[in-house]
Design a protein around this motif. Structure first.
Motif, PDB file in Angstrom:
ATOM      1  N   UNK A 332     -43.941 -89.062 -74.764  1.00  0.00           N
ATOM      2  CA  UNK A 332     -44.435 -87.860 -75.467  1.00  0.00           C
ATOM      3  C   UNK A 332     -45.930 -87.862 -75.721  1.00  0.00           C
ATOM      4  N   UNK A 333     -46.560 -89.022 -75.759  1.00  0.00           N
ATOM      5  CA  UNK A 333     -47.989 -89.087 -76.066  1.00  0.00           C
ATOM      6  C   UNK A 333     -48.847 -89.279 -74.817  1.00  0.00           C
ATOM      7  N   UNK A 334     -48.235 -89.150 -73.631  1.00  0.00           N
ATOM      8  CA  UNK A 334     -48.975 -89.300 -72.383  1.00  0.00           C
ATOM      9  C   UNK A 334     -49.213 -87.934 -71.756  1.00  0.00           C
ATOM     10  N   UNK A 335     -50.463 -87.682 -71.356  1.00  0.00           N
ATOM     11  CA  UNK A 335     -50.867 -86.402 -70.767  1.00  0.00           C
ATOM     12  C   UNK A 335     -51.484 -86.675 -69.403  1.00  0.00           C
ATOM     13  N   UNK A 336     -51.468 -85.653 -68.545  1.00  0.00           N
ATOM     14  CA  UNK A 336     -52.085 -85.773 -67.233  1.00  0.00           C
ATOM     15  C   UNK A 336     -52.984 -84.558 -67.016  1.00  0.00           C
ATOM     16  N   UNK A 337     -54.175 -84.827 -66.450  1.00  0.00           N
ATOM     17  CA  UNK A 337     -55.103 -83.775 -66.047  1.00  0.00           C
ATOM     18  C   UNK A 337     -55.350 -83.920 -64.553  1.00  0.00           C
ATOM     19  N   UNK A 338     -55.461 -82.788 -63.877  1.00  0.00           N
ATOM     20  CA  UNK A 338     -55.658 -82.809 -62.432  1.00  0.00           C
ATOM     21  C   UNK A 338     -57.142 -82.997 -62.115  1.00  0.00           C
ATOM     22  N   UNK A 339     -57.448 -84.029 -61.331  1.00  0.00           N
ATOM     23  CA  UNK A 339     -58.801 -84.203 -60.793  1.00  0.00           C
ATOM     24  C   UNK A 339     -58.839 -83.387 -59.507  1.00  0.00           C
ATOM     25  N   UNK A 340     -59.581 -82.293 -59.518  1.00  0.00           N
ATOM     26  CA  UNK A 340     -59.476 -81.339 -58.422  1.00  0.00           C
ATOM     27  C   UNK A 340     -60.837 -80.781 -58.060  1.00  0.00           C
ATOM     28  N   UNK A 341     -60.909 -80.315 -56.812  1.00  0.00           N
ATOM     29  CA  UNK A 341     -62.060 -79.549 -56.321  1.00  0.00           C
ATOM     30  C   UNK A 341     -61.479 -78.305 -55.679  1.00  0.00           C
ATOM     31  N   UNK A 342     -61.557 -77.175 -56.372  1.00  0.00           N
ATOM     32  CA  UNK A 342     -60.890 -75.975 -55.886  1.00  0.00           C
ATOM     33  C   UNK A 342     -59.388 -76.173 -55.922  1.00  0.00           C
ATOM     34  N   UNK A 343     -58.719 -75.901 -54.792  1.00  0.00           N
ATOM     35  CA  UNK A 343     -57.271 -76.111 -54.695  1.00  0.00           C
ATOM     36  C   UNK A 343     -56.919 -77.520 -54.248  1.00  0.00           C
ATOM     37  N   UNK A 344     -57.932 -78.326 -53.916  1.00  0.00           N
ATOM     38  CA  UNK A 344     -57.675 -79.669 -53.397  1.00  0.00           C
ATOM     39  C   UNK A 344     -57.535 -80.655 -54.546  1.00  0.00           C
ATOM     40  N   UNK A 345     -56.444 -81.393 -54.522  1.00  0.00           N
ATOM     41  CA  UNK A 345     -56.159 -82.374 -55.566  1.00  0.00           C
ATOM     42  C   UNK A 345     -56.701 -83.730 -55.143  1.00  0.00           C
ATOM     43  N   UNK A 354     -52.807 -92.518 -79.193  1.00  0.00           N
ATOM     44  CA  UNK A 354     -52.102 -93.346 -80.181  1.00  0.00           C
ATOM     45  C   UNK A 354     -51.042 -92.540 -80.925  1.00  0.00           C
ATOM     46  N   UNK A 355     -51.219 -91.241 -80.987  1.00  0.00           N
ATOM     47  CA  UNK A 355     -50.264 -90.343 -81.642  1.00  0.00           C
ATOM     48  C   UNK A 355     -50.318 -88.994 -80.950  1.00  0.00           C
ATOM     49  N   UNK A 356     -49.857 -87.938 -81.585  1.00  0.00           N
ATOM     50  CA  UNK A 356     -49.961 -86.602 -80.989  1.00  0.00           C
ATOM     51  C   UNK A 356     -51.423 -86.253 -80.701  1.00  0.00           C
ATOM     52  N   UNK A 357     -51.689 -85.804 -79.474  1.00  0.00           N
ATOM     53  CA  UNK A 357     -53.057 -85.463 -79.080  1.00  0.00           C
ATOM     54  C   UNK A 357     -53.463 -84.129 -79.702  1.00  0.00           C
ATOM     55  N   UNK A 358     -54.708 -84.054 -80.226  1.00  0.00           N
ATOM     56  CA  UNK A 358     -55.201 -82.817 -80.809  1.00  0.00           C
ATOM     57  C   UNK A 358     -55.996 -82.033 -79.766  1.00  0.00           C
ATOM     58  N   UNK A 359     -56.430 -80.827 -80.157  1.00  0.00           N
ATOM     59  CA  UNK A 359     -57.142 -79.963 -79.217  1.00  0.00           C
ATOM     60  C   UNK A 359     -58.448 -80.595 -78.743  1.00  0.00           C
ATOM     61  N   UNK A 360     -59.112 -81.302 -79.644  1.00  0.00           N
ATOM     62  CA  UNK A 360     -60.376 -81.943 -79.275  1.00  0.00           C
ATOM     63  C   UNK A 360     -60.148 -82.969 -78.167  1.00  0.00           C
ATOM     64  N   UNK A 361     -59.120 -83.778 -78.288  1.00  0.00           N
ATOM     65  CA  UNK A 361     -58.838 -84.779 -77.266  1.00  0.00           C
ATOM     66  C   UNK A 361     -58.469 -84.135 -75.936  1.00  0.00           C
ATOM     67  N   UNK A 362     -57.667 -83.060 -75.981  1.00  0.00           N
ATOM     68  CA  UNK A 362     -57.247 -82.407 -74.741  1.00  0.00           C
ATOM     69  C   UNK A 362     -58.425 -81.736 -74.051  1.00  0.00           C
ATOM     70  N   UNK A 363     -59.343 -81.133 -74.826  1.00  0.00           N
ATOM     71  CA  UNK A 363     -60.528 -80.544 -74.215  1.00  0.00           C
ATOM     72  C   UNK A 363     -61.396 -81.613 -73.560  1.00  0.00           C
ATOM     73  N   UNK A 364     -61.569 -82.733 -74.259  1.00  0.00           N
ATOM     74  CA  UNK A 364     -62.367 -83.823 -73.699  1.00  0.00           C
ATOM     75  C   UNK A 364     -61.684 -84.421 -72.474  1.00  0.00           C
TER      76      UNK A 364
END
Length: 644
Positions: A332-345, A354-364
């Protein structure tokens, strides 16, 4: 008579009680006053009693007005609504000296009226008690927008009774009840009630006094509501201001962190330094992979890695939505962001908080994914732009207007493609509105399978290494359908051997997709080989030999190896309308011989070969085999070629 008259005036001047006036009349009668004098004295006493009653009413009115003024002054204080209603009910009860009073507000949705405040000794009329809206003096007063009272409630038939209200009145022992509507600028707010446990007729002055109190109470109630609403708005404004201040502080810190990380990248710090610094700023663990799963940097910290299935689904959504996505309930505390250039992954960026991610962490985290893509581009500019070049190259091959063969070969070499090896073409149709998710999935799938992809509207085209188009189409349909959570219709063709065949195989796959859509509906999957003789019609290069081999190859092989006559038996069987006995006559053999041969054919072709659709393909294969044998004989070839 004159003495008695002066005595009456003196008593009035002294505000003597009414009984003292009556005593003057009794004294005169005791003194033996004549009848004529007694008549005039009686008249004088009656007038004096009238004047006394007038003085009493004036005093009562003055006391009521004084109490009303005190009430108005009391209602100007800043009460909340519940406290204000308590003041109103107490003042109403004391104003007329009655047993109890209460205020009720209508609940239109619940079709009832609820008691909000009560004063006096009451056991049934408690706060929150609800009564129906279909009767009682309160309903009569509200409908008439004027006070309404009853001297003896249960015995009064001037209004509609409600069994619930009557039961409460009976339980409280009430008789006299008055209801006054609370209205403000034509809007009904509720009803103010006063009641007594004895039969009582309310005077016009008392009714007028209660009406004035109700007007003051309505204004005070509206003021209290506005004050409470304003107080809530002020609290909400203060909360929003605090949030805005916190958001501004967070945005400033986010900007500072982003500038620091960007400076690190531009100074050539490398991917490892970027991930280490970003993990420190995020206060969590980070890991970067490429599309094939190979670790590029990290892990920094303790990472809770999701399953491959959860990661694939989350990465697809992150790629399509351009935002970090949680990796599922298992982590539940693991997130994934796509490293991408256009449509290419270029790969996933995994983050465990360490706990629930806040908006600041997700933006960063999203900004870190962008900086990771920049770092990869700096480290390998060719690889970073290779995806776009591959897409453009594949698009030119699909259009059928590629550059000269020498340029095609050189470009394929630069893109690390071996187009001389066999490739199958897969064309999928997805629902509208899912183009972004489809493009993201296609980029990842093509990278994992070392193929090429192109997305055109609601169609996705894949060129994949391999020779069997059917299993490739099934694999794409299964994985893409699970990723998009909707049926995916897929058609395939091939293999194509060389760049020159790609456009033709693409058209064949598109025709196969259209046939699957019409024949099977959404979610169908097939290649020309799966469609049998229909595949021959759709194929750009009909492969008759393969069709014959797939359909009756085991029978042909058995005849050639065992020197039997199964093929002629099949031809006679179909020519005789599937009658073994007629086929035996044509072949000049015993019917049991035909039956045994048919049993052998069933062993070779399977149980379903006599079903109409399968039998049609078998007959077509027999006809094609006979035609090929005839042509071979004309050219001096073998009478029958071994197939399989």
């Amino acid at each position: 008579m004159a003495d008695e008259a002066f005595e009456l005036l003196e008593l009035l001047q002294k505000e003597a009680p009414a009984s003292a006036l009556q005593d003057v009349l009794h004294q005169a009668r005791a003194n033996g006053t004549s009848k004529a004098e007694m008549a005039r004295l009686t008249r004088a006493v009656d007038l004096s009693l009238g004047i006394h009653a007038l003085f009493a009413r004036r005093q009562q009115r003055e006391a009521g007005l004084a109490a009303l003024v005190d009430t108005a002054r009391d209602l100007t204080l800043p009460y909340d609504l519940d406290a204000l209603l308590k003041v109103i009910t107490r003042r109403a009860r004391l104003l007329l000296g009655l047993a109890m009073s209460w205020v009720s507000f209508d609940d239109v949705e619940a079709r009832c009226s609820r008691v909000r405040a009560a004063d006096g000794h009451a056991s049934a009329l408690t706060i929150g008690f609800s009564v129906p809206l279909d009767g009682g003096v309160g309903r009569r007063a509200a409908e008439g927008s004027a006070p309404f009272w009853s001297a003896d409630y249960l015995a009064d038939d001037r209004f509609t009774h409600s069994e619930v209200i009557d039961e409460v009145v009976r339980a409280e022992g009430l008789h006299a009840v008055m209801a006054v509507p609370l209205q403000h600028e034509g809007t009904g707010l509720g009803v103010l009630y006063v009641a007594d446990r004895r039969v009582r007729h309310f005077s016009p002055d008392e009714v007028s006094l209660m009406s004035s109190l109700a007007d003051l109470a309505a204004v005070a109630i509206e003021k209290a509501r506005l004050l409470e609403q304003t107080r809530h708005e002020v609290v909400a404004l203060a909360r929003n201001t605090s949030r805005a201040r916190d958001s501004s502080t967070a945005a400033r810190r986010l900007g500072e962190t982003h500038c620091r990380l960007l400076d690190l990248v531009l100074r050539g710090g490398g991917l490892g330094a970027l991930i280490t610094e970003a993990a420190r700023a995020l206060d969590g663990a980070l890991l970067v992979r490429d599309p094939s799963g190979r670790i590029l940097a990290g892990p920094v910290g303790t990472l809770a890695e999701p399953s491959e299935e959860d990661l694939r689904v989350a990465l697809l959504e992150a790629h399509a939505e351009s935002r970090p996505v949680a990796c599922g309930a298992a982590t539940p505390h693991t997130w994934v962001a796509a490293v991408r250039v256009g449509d290419d992954l270029l790969g996933p960026l995994l983050f465990t908080a360490d706990g629930p991610a806040d908006d600041h962490q997700l933006q960063l985290l999203g900004l870190t994914a962008q900086l990771t893509a920049v770092t990869l581009m700096i480290q390998d500019g060719v690889a970073a732009t290779q995806g776009q070049l591959r897409d453009e190259f594949f698009h030119s091959l699909l259009r059928g207007t590629p550059p000269p063969p020498e340029q095609v070969a050189e470009q394929a070499r630069r893109l690390d493609l071996d187009l001389e090896a066999p490739h199958v073409m897969v064309v999928a149709r997805v629902e509208k509105g899912l183009r972004g998710r489809t493009a993201a999935w296609a980029s990842s799938y093509a990278h994992r399978h070392r193929g090429l992809k192109h997305v055109d509207g609601d169609r996705m085209v894949l060129l994949l290494p391999g020779t069997d188009a059917g299993p490739a189409a099934q694999a794409v349909s299964k994985e893409l359908g699970e990723a998009l959570r909707c049926p995916v219709t897929v058609g395939s063709a091939g293999p194509a051997r060389g760049p020159g065949q790609i456009a033709a195989v693409h058209e064949e796959a598109r025709r196969c997709l259209d046939a699957v859509t019409r024949l099977m509906g959404p979610g169908g999957t097939a290649s020309p080989q799966d469609l049998g003789f229909l595949g021959l019609l759709l194929s750009e290069r009909p492969d008759v030999a393969t069709f014959i081999s797939d359909t009756i190859g085991p029978v042909l092989d058995y005849d050639d190896q065992q020197f039997t006559e199964l093929v002629p038996t099949l031809e006679a069987y179909f020519a005789s309308a599937n009658s073994p006995s007629r086929a035996a006559e044509v072949l000049h053999v015993h019917p049991n011989t035909v039956s045994r041969r048919l049993e052998r054919i069933t062993e070779l072709l399977g149980e379903g070969w006599q079903k109409p659709s399968r039998a049609l393909q078998v007959q077509l294969a027999l006809q094609l085999q006979r035609t090929r044998a005839t042509l071979n004989q004309r050219h001096g070839g073998q009478p029958r070629q071994v197939i399989g």
